[in-house]
Write an enzyme that holds these catalytic residues in place. Sequence first.
Site, PDB file in Angstrom:
ATOM      1  N   HIS A 202      61.287  68.944  43.459  1.00 26.87           N
ATOM      2  CA  HIS A 202      62.747  68.453  43.943  1.00 26.87           C
ATOM      3  C   HIS A 202      63.980  69.340  43.629  1.00 26.87           C
ATOM      4  O   HIS A 202      64.991  69.381  44.178  1.00 26.87           O
ATOM      5  CB  HIS A 202      62.960  66.828  43.621  1.00 26.87           C
ATOM      6  CG  HIS A 202      61.989  66.128  44.546  1.00 26.87           C
ATOM      7  ND1 HIS A 202      60.529  65.607  44.198  1.00 26.87           N
ATOM      8  CD2 HIS A 202      62.347  65.658  45.801  1.00 26.87           C
ATOM      9  CE1 HIS A 202      60.231  65.038  45.336  1.00 26.87           C
ATOM     10  NE2 HIS A 202      61.292  65.046  46.253  1.00 26.87           N
ATOM     11  N   ASN A 451      54.876  68.627  51.970  1.00 22.49           N
ATOM     12  CA  ASN A 451      54.760  68.675  50.503  1.00 22.49           C
ATOM     13  C   ASN A 451      53.606  67.806  49.970  1.00 22.49           C
ATOM     14  O   ASN A 451      52.863  68.449  48.887  1.00 22.49           O
ATOM     15  CB  ASN A 451      56.050  68.360  49.926  1.00 22.49           C
ATOM     16  CG  ASN A 451      57.223  69.134  50.733  1.00 22.49           C
ATOM     17  OD1 ASN A 451      56.964  70.008  51.401  1.00 22.49           O
ATOM     18  ND2 ASN A 451      58.306  68.466  50.716  1.00 22.49           N
ATOM     19  N   ASP A 452      53.588  66.715  50.179  1.00 22.40           N
ATOM     20  CA  ASP A 452      52.612  65.536  49.738  1.00 22.40           C
ATOM     21  C   ASP A 452      51.157  65.947  50.356  1.00 22.40           C
ATOM     22  O   ASP A 452      50.327  65.678  49.589  1.00 22.40           O
ATOM     23  CB  ASP A 452      53.041  64.321  49.773  1.00 22.40           C
ATOM     24  CG  ASP A 452      54.105  63.989  48.623  1.00 22.40           C
ATOM     25  OD1 ASP A 452      53.905  64.366  47.409  1.00 22.40           O
ATOM     26  OD2 ASP A 452      55.007  63.186  48.754  1.00 22.40           O
ATOM     27  N   ARG A 462      51.990  69.145  43.137  1.00 18.94           N
ATOM     28  CA  ARG A 462      53.115  70.072  43.832  1.00 18.94           C
ATOM     29  C   ARG A 462      54.155  70.632  42.990  1.00 18.94           C
ATOM     30  O   ARG A 462      55.143  71.409  43.155  1.00 18.94           O
ATOM     31  CB  ARG A 462      53.771  69.132  44.904  1.00 18.94           C
ATOM     32  CG  ARG A 462      54.656  67.806  44.388  1.00 18.94           C
ATOM     33  CD  ARG A 462      55.082  67.111  45.356  1.00 18.94           C
ATOM     34  NE  ARG A 462      56.439  67.327  45.820  1.00 18.94           N
ATOM     35  CZ  ARG A 462      56.824  66.793  46.883  1.00 18.94           C
ATOM     36  NH1 ARG A 462      56.390  65.574  47.358  1.00 18.94           N
ATOM     37  NH2 ARG A 462      58.283  66.948  47.126  1.00 18.94           N
ATOM     38  N   CYS A 499      58.493  67.053  58.213  1.00 19.24           N
ATOM     39  CA  CYS A 499      59.789  67.109  57.672  1.00 19.24           C
ATOM     40  C   CYS A 499      59.595  67.539  56.329  1.00 19.24           C
ATOM     41  O   CYS A 499      60.464  67.685  55.364  1.00 19.24           O
ATOM     42  CB  CYS A 499      60.204  65.524  57.646  1.00 19.24           C
ATOM     43  SG  CYS A 499      59.277  64.494  56.730  1.00 19.24           S
TER      44      CYS A 499
END
Length: 569
Positions: A202, A451-452, A462, A499
Amino acid sequence: MTTTSSTAAPSVGTGPAVLPGTPVVPGVAYGPVIRPSGAVRLPEDDGTVVPEEARAGEKQRFVAAADVVADRLGRRAAGATGVSAEVLATTAGLARDRGLLSAVEQRIDGGTLAAVATVQAAQQFVDLFTGLGGLMAERVTDVRDVRDRIVAELTGQGEPGVPSPVVPSVLLADDLAPADTAGLDPARVTGLATRLGGTTSHTAIIARQLGLPCVVAVHGLDDVPSGATVLLDGDRGTVTVDPDPEDARARVTAARLAAESLAGYRGPGRTRDGVVVKVLANVQDGAGARAAAAAHAEGVGLLRTELAFLGRAEEPSVDEQARGYAEVFAAFEGRRVVLRTLDAGSDKPLAFATPPDEANPALGVRGLRIARRDPGLLERQLDAVAEAARLTGSQPWVMAPMVATVGEAADFARQVRDRGLVPGVMIEVPSAALLADRLLRHVDFLSIGTNDLSQYALAADRLSADLADLTDPWQPALLALVQLTAAAGERAGKPVGVCGEAAADPLLACVLVGLGITSLSCATSSVAGVGARLAGVDLAACRAAAEAALATDDPQAARAAARTALAAG
Ligand code: PEP
Ligand code: MG
């Protein structure tokens, strides 16, 4: 964004040292190094007793120091948005907390020095909150932060955290908390390099939102001497120590000119042969949405609702949530906004939603799963979304994160439709990609969170710098899951977007379109780069690039194959 993960050792030889890392946000920064200041030295009680006549003055010193700290944080909160504003305002409030003040004053009345009294009083609250557990235990970090800031002020130590440099500088750090990153002023901190972190952490996501050139997982960052000047290259993923100043300035100018040429992008997203691909933005609040609209994003493809509440101990009310969401809807009146319900947990814990002490939070109660423990949390959030839609006359799309089963999708879709909203789910778990056809019987759209999805498909954290090559979005296995999902969307005649951070890489964006993706959502700073690249390629070339990338065995080969195919098209 180029996402090559480098494992090369720092270069040696006669030239300046070039430290390799993983590029996250493109752009070039050149300037002196700054680092977050080290830990504040806390004074010990050495038995000094403040004479009675000096105690009133000692109390005033405490109040003045606490005021300086609260004012400073309050000013920063006023100039920030979203999560950083929340976190800064909470910490400012704590510096003015009456309970803390009276606990400190009591000790000073007993003859204790102000700095020592601050440490002791703070410890009293730390013990209390730790003992209460649960939500209160989350406050411990804030109490320690305020303690350090006040003690630093009282004892003449520098302000802890990220300094605010006078000349534009490059920040080097082990890692940064998301709120620290969000609080950076891009006019003063022009680049960021960390020793830890991955492309989808993040911290990286927020750096992208700020448009701050960023490289993570940099080898040898610890050895860069203070006083050095560095050239940070967010395209190549390098940090060059004490480069030739003329070369460095030329690189900065070239990067600025390249960025300016993208500034001509006005949308809407189209390939050269006119195939519509919406280029949307990932945002976290109204301010972010307005910035995205100004940067010609066509809408919001991912409103990360949890980021606005990271620093909060209590669940925000339905009214407060509705007001916040309405700001985002209003920024894109009549256009698409996809809101994601709270994705609490793992690296984004929310004190009011996340179970404490999970052994394995990435595989635990996160995303939609928080509604298993507290269904009211999701119900109230959906009520707030419906209210915001009513207030603004908009038709938002609403999606759930971390959906793993058809039953979860069906149940979520029913609750969303009951409120007159458009339901969708994120594809972040391989089981959902495999059953995309069946999920689409219940929902109106899918949005792939690469990402996940890469974290769970490749079984690689990640956030791990050591495993950044596995979570590289160019992994052919990830591309195959994207293809599977997009094909299900085509069969159902329903849109499938991406996304995750993969959508921010202009080259990969072409591949995703070739795989059948109908919209791309990325950080605002990446919208023009992605849109401009798509405008220069035909769908057939994108398809050829996708096919070529899918046929490779690793990310490097996938990139090279896609580049060749696109150049030929
Ligand atoms: C993703 O996982 O790709 C995603 C978009 O969600 P987040 O990064 O917020 O987990
Ligand atoms: Mg995710």
